[in-house]
Motif scaffolding. Structure first.
Motif, PDB file in Angstrom:
ATOM      1  N   VAL A  87      11.573 -17.234  -5.158  1.00  9.66           N
ATOM      2  CA  VAL A  87      11.071 -15.866  -5.045  1.00  9.66           C
ATOM      3  C   VAL A  87      10.835 -15.590  -3.567  1.00  9.66           C
ATOM      4  O   VAL A  87      10.334 -16.450  -2.839  1.00  9.66           O
ATOM      5  N   ARG A  88      11.228 -14.396  -3.117  1.00 11.35           N
ATOM      6  CA  ARG A  88      11.133 -14.037  -1.697  1.00 11.35           C
ATOM      7  C   ARG A  88      10.485 -12.664  -1.546  1.00 11.35           C
ATOM      8  O   ARG A  88      10.761 -11.750  -2.318  1.00 11.35           O
ATOM      9  N   LYS A  89       9.668 -12.532  -0.521  1.00 10.72           N
ATOM     10  CA  LYS A  89       9.149 -11.225  -0.118  1.00 10.72           C
ATOM     11  C   LYS A  89      10.087 -10.688   0.959  1.00 10.72           C
ATOM     12  O   LYS A  89      10.279 -11.326   2.002  1.00 10.72           O
ATOM     13  N   LEU A  90      10.693  -9.533   0.710  1.00 12.88           N
ATOM     14  CA  LEU A  90      11.668  -8.962   1.626  1.00 12.88           C
ATOM     15  C   LEU A  90      10.978  -8.126   2.706  1.00 12.88           C
ATOM     16  O   LEU A  90       9.826  -7.696   2.527  1.00 12.88           O
ATOM     17  N   PRO A  91      11.663  -7.865   3.815  1.00 16.60           N
ATOM     18  CA  PRO A  91      11.057  -7.058   4.886  1.00 16.60           C
ATOM     19  C   PRO A  91      10.616  -5.669   4.433  1.00 16.60           C
ATOM     20  O   PRO A  91       9.700  -5.084   5.015  1.00 16.60           O
ATOM     21  N   ASN A  92      11.255  -5.124   3.384  1.00 18.91           N
ATOM     22  CA  ASN A  92      10.869  -3.801   2.877  1.00 18.91           C
ATOM     23  C   ASN A  92       9.740  -3.879   1.851  1.00 18.91           C
ATOM     24  O   ASN A  92       9.449  -2.888   1.166  1.00 18.91           O
ATOM     25  N   ASP A  93       9.125  -5.060   1.723  1.00 19.50           N
ATOM     26  CA  ASP A  93       8.019  -5.340   0.793  1.00 19.50           C
ATOM     27  C   ASP A  93       8.474  -5.529  -0.648  1.00 19.50           C
ATOM     28  O   ASP A  93       7.638  -5.790  -1.527  1.00 19.50           O
ATOM     29  N   ASN A  94       9.755  -5.391  -0.926  1.00 21.22           N
ATOM     30  CA  ASN A  94      10.238  -5.680  -2.271  1.00 21.22           C
ATOM     31  C   ASN A  94      10.271  -7.184  -2.513  1.00 21.22           C
ATOM     32  O   ASN A  94      10.112  -7.990  -1.592  1.00 21.22           O
ATOM     33  N   ILE A  95      10.500  -7.553  -3.763  1.00 25.08           N
ATOM     34  CA  ILE A  95      10.503  -8.953  -4.186  1.00 25.08           C
ATOM     35  C   ILE A  95      11.890  -9.296  -4.714  1.00 25.08           C
ATOM     36  O   ILE A  95      12.445  -8.570  -5.549  1.00 25.08           O
ATOM     37  N   LEU A  96      12.455 -10.388  -4.230  1.00 23.07           N
ATOM     38  CA  LEU A  96      13.738 -10.896  -4.709  1.00 23.07           C
ATOM     39  C   LEU A  96      13.472 -12.213  -5.419  1.00 23.07           C
ATOM     40  O   LEU A  96      12.835 -13.103  -4.858  1.00 23.07           O
ATOM     41  N   TYR A  97      13.955 -12.336  -6.651  1.00 23.73           N
ATOM     42  CA  TYR A  97      13.661 -13.573  -7.376  1.00 23.73           C
ATOM     43  C   TYR A  97      14.743 -13.899  -8.399  1.00 23.73           C
ATOM     44  O   TYR A  97      15.528 -13.040  -8.809  1.00 23.73           O
ATOM     45  N   ALA A  98      14.772 -15.175  -8.794  1.00 23.00           N
ATOM     46  CA  ALA A  98      15.668 -15.652  -9.843  1.00 23.00           C
ATOM     47  C   ALA A  98      14.911 -15.697 -11.162  1.00 23.00           C
ATOM     48  O   ALA A  98      13.712 -15.996 -11.200  1.00 23.00           O
ATOM     49  N   GLY A  99      15.632 -15.402 -12.239  1.00 20.03           N
ATOM     50  CA  GLY A  99      15.019 -15.457 -13.563  1.00 20.03           C
ATOM     51  C   GLY A  99      16.016 -15.930 -14.601  1.00 20.03           C
ATOM     52  O   GLY A  99      17.228 -15.985 -14.361  1.00 20.03           O
ATOM     53  N   TRP A 100      15.488 -16.285 -15.753  1.00 20.61           N
ATOM     54  CA  TRP A 100      16.319 -16.679 -16.887  1.00 20.61           C
ATOM     55  C   TRP A 100      16.345 -15.563 -17.922  1.00 20.61           C
ATOM     56  O   TRP A 100      15.434 -14.730 -17.995  1.00 20.61           O
ATOM     57  N   GLU A 101      17.380 -15.558 -18.739  1.00 24.51           N
ATOM     58  CA  GLU A 101      17.490 -14.653 -19.874  1.00 24.51           C
ATOM     59  C   GLU A 101      18.441 -15.281 -20.884  1.00 24.51           C
ATOM     60  O   GLU A 101      19.253 -16.146 -20.531  1.00 24.51           O
ATOM     61  N   MET A 102      18.344 -14.877 -22.134  1.00 26.43           N
ATOM     62  CA  MET A 102      19.266 -15.398 -23.135  1.00 26.43           C
ATOM     63  C   MET A 102      20.654 -14.796 -22.911  1.00 26.43           C
ATOM     64  O   MET A 102      20.793 -13.594 -22.692  1.00 26.43           O
ATOM     65  N   MET A 103      21.650 -15.636 -22.942  1.00 19.87           N
ATOM     66  CA  MET A 103      23.025 -15.181 -22.778  1.00 19.87           C
ATOM     67  C   MET A 103      23.519 -14.581 -24.094  1.00 19.87           C
ATOM     68  O   MET A 103      23.269 -15.150 -25.168  1.00 19.87           O
ATOM     69  N   PRO A 104      24.194 -13.434 -24.043  1.00 18.16           N
ATOM     70  CA  PRO A 104      24.755 -12.873 -25.278  1.00 18.16           C
ATOM     71  C   PRO A 104      25.637 -13.898 -25.989  1.00 18.16           C
ATOM     72  O   PRO A 104      26.363 -14.666 -25.351  1.00 18.16           O
ATOM     73  N   GLU A 105      25.572 -13.910 -27.300  1.00 19.46           N
ATOM     74  CA  GLU A 105      26.277 -14.924 -28.090  1.00 19.46           C
ATOM     75  C   GLU A 105      27.774 -14.939 -27.803  1.00 19.46           C
ATOM     76  O   GLU A 105      28.392 -16.007 -27.707  1.00 19.46           O
ATOM     77  N   GLU A 106      28.362 -13.769 -27.645  1.00 19.69           N
ATOM     78  CA  GLU A 106      29.801 -13.702 -27.387  1.00 19.69           C
ATOM     79  C   GLU A 106      30.160 -14.383 -26.070  1.00 19.69           C
ATOM     80  O   GLU A 106      31.153 -15.110 -25.977  1.00 19.69           O
ATOM     81  N   THR A 107      29.332 -14.158 -25.041  1.00 18.41           N
ATOM     82  CA  THR A 107      29.583 -14.785 -23.742  1.00 18.41           C
ATOM     83  C   THR A 107      29.296 -16.276 -23.795  1.00 18.41           C
ATOM     84  O   THR A 107      30.016 -17.080 -23.191  1.00 18.41           O
ATOM     85  N   ALA A 108      28.248 -16.666 -24.514  1.00 17.15           N
ATOM     86  CA  ALA A 108      27.898 -18.080 -24.621  1.00 17.15           C
ATOM     87  C   ALA A 108      29.050 -18.893 -25.200  1.00 17.15           C
ATOM     88  O   ALA A 108      29.251 -20.061 -24.840  1.00 17.15           O
ATOM     89  N   GLY A 109      29.825 -18.276 -26.065  1.00 16.64           N
ATOM     90  CA  GLY A 109      30.966 -18.965 -26.650  1.00 16.64           C
ATOM     91  C   GLY A 109      32.071 -19.252 -25.655  1.00 16.64           C
ATOM     92  O   GLY A 109      32.977 -20.050 -25.940  1.00 16.64           O
TER      93      GLY A 109
END
Length: 352
Positions: A105-127
């Motif tokens: 997670v990073r604090k950007l110069p414009n005060d926004n936040i950049l970060y990595a996250g997880w999510e469930m992959m759609p079943e069709e793509t997971a295949g």
């Protein structure tokens, strides 16, 4: 082998980069700022385990992610969820929550936040996901990564999703990696033009995401890196990363730091130990190029921080004495990343 001596073990006052080192034990709930002698000069209590590190901002505030109880259907190291900026006295300045945030997670110069996250992959793509250990998917399916930029108020202003913005079939997971996660982003390094340099551990890939197209404008795959961490673009335009050396064809497992020219892939500088097996962290870990030209290295699974010169001489070394219980059923003194701040930096600003 468990270390026998802890704290500062080497300190060459003439060659080491004077300053204060910030580290957050991965199984503790604090961020420690220590001097060159290993003395803690300031400490912040965290509301959970680091997800996976803290850093000081130019205004002297601490920025970090801490673990939450909610999130993905598996336990993963460096899981965060609660993103905070706090002042020197640990008063909350900003807070944002995404229970699926992890690793970076990073604090950007414009005060926004950049970060990595997880999510469930759609079943069709997971295949379509190739590689990995067969049958190791989660009961719920396969988890994949996203990268988001949000305002401090939580408005999403940019996002990238591995399952839709990557050609999943093109990138085969390492055959020894569990198939529960594709592709395990452990670094989101913002570039000055808005692009993002990322590290995808399970497929031994570092790549630059084009902010406009959300496609890779540059990428490099190398199985010799062994599930790398902490890729970053240096001021000279080269890329440096921590090559963990796990699951490679090397005769003996070992880690190394590599700096290379992304235009030619030519190795510019590299650090390995001699013998090579004396430096090995199969996961987490990172490196930071210091203003002096030295490099601060975090050998995470050993809890070891050390500084080397361009000539690869160790001029400062510290081993974390704090062991704590992990959810793996063992104790560890792991450190995900560490940072050095010079006494005259704005981050320190005469506060210690």
């Amino acid at each position: 082998m468990r270390p026998r001596n802890f704290g500062v073990r080497v300190h060459d006052q003439q060659k080491a980069t004077e300053g204060f080192t910030l580290y957050s034990p991965l199984w503790g709930q604090q961020a420690n700022l220590m001097n060159m002698n290993g003395e803690i000069v300031h400490q912040w209590e965290l509301p959970g385990y680091p997800g996976g590190y803290a850093r000081l901002l130019p205004n002297g505030n601490l920025f970090y992610a801490a673990s939450t109880d909610d999130g993905p259907p598996f336990k993963g190291g460096a899981k965060g969820g609660l993103i905070r900026e706090v002042d020197w006295n640990n008063n909350v300045v900003m807070e944002y929550r995404d229970d699926w945030q992890h690793h970076d997670v990073r604090k950007l110069p414009n005060d926004n936040i950049l970060y990595a996250g997880w999510e469930m992959m759609p079943e069709e793509t997971a295949g379509k996901v190739k590689g990995g250990v067969p049958g190791t998917e989660l009961p719920e399916g396969i988890v994949s990564d996203f990268v988001k930029e949000v305002t401090p108020q939580g408005q999403v202003v940019w996002e990238w999703h591995a399952h839709s913005d990557m050609d999943v079939e093109k990138y085969e997971m390492h055959p020894l990696c569990p198939r529960r996660v594709f592709a395990w982003c452990n670094t989101t390094f913002p570039l000055d033009n808005g692009d993002v340099l990322i590290s995808l551990r399970q497929i031994n890939l570092v790549a630059i995401i084009d902010r406009e197209t959300k496609k890779f404008k540059w990428e490099r795959h190398d199985d010799n890196w062994g599930h790398q961490h902490d890729c970053q673009m240096l001021p000279n335009g080269n890329i440096m990363l921590f090559a963990n050396g796990m699951n490679t064809l090397a005769p003996h497992p070992c880690s190394f730091i590599t700096e290379f020219d992304p235009d030619t892939n030519e190795t510019i500088w590299e650090y390995r130990d001699d013998p090579s097996t004396y430096f090995y962290s199969h996961h987490i870990s990172g490196a930071e190029r210091l203003p002096s030209g030295n490099t601060l290295i975090c050998e995470g699974s050993f809890g070891r921080l050390f500084e080397v010169t361009p000539e690869k001489e160790i001029v400062w070394e510290f081993i974390n004495p704090e062991f704590a219980d992990t959810f793996f059923g063992e104790t560890a003194n792991w450190i995900f990343r560490a940072f050095r701040y010079t006494p005259d930096s704005s981050e320190i600003g005469g506060r210690v």
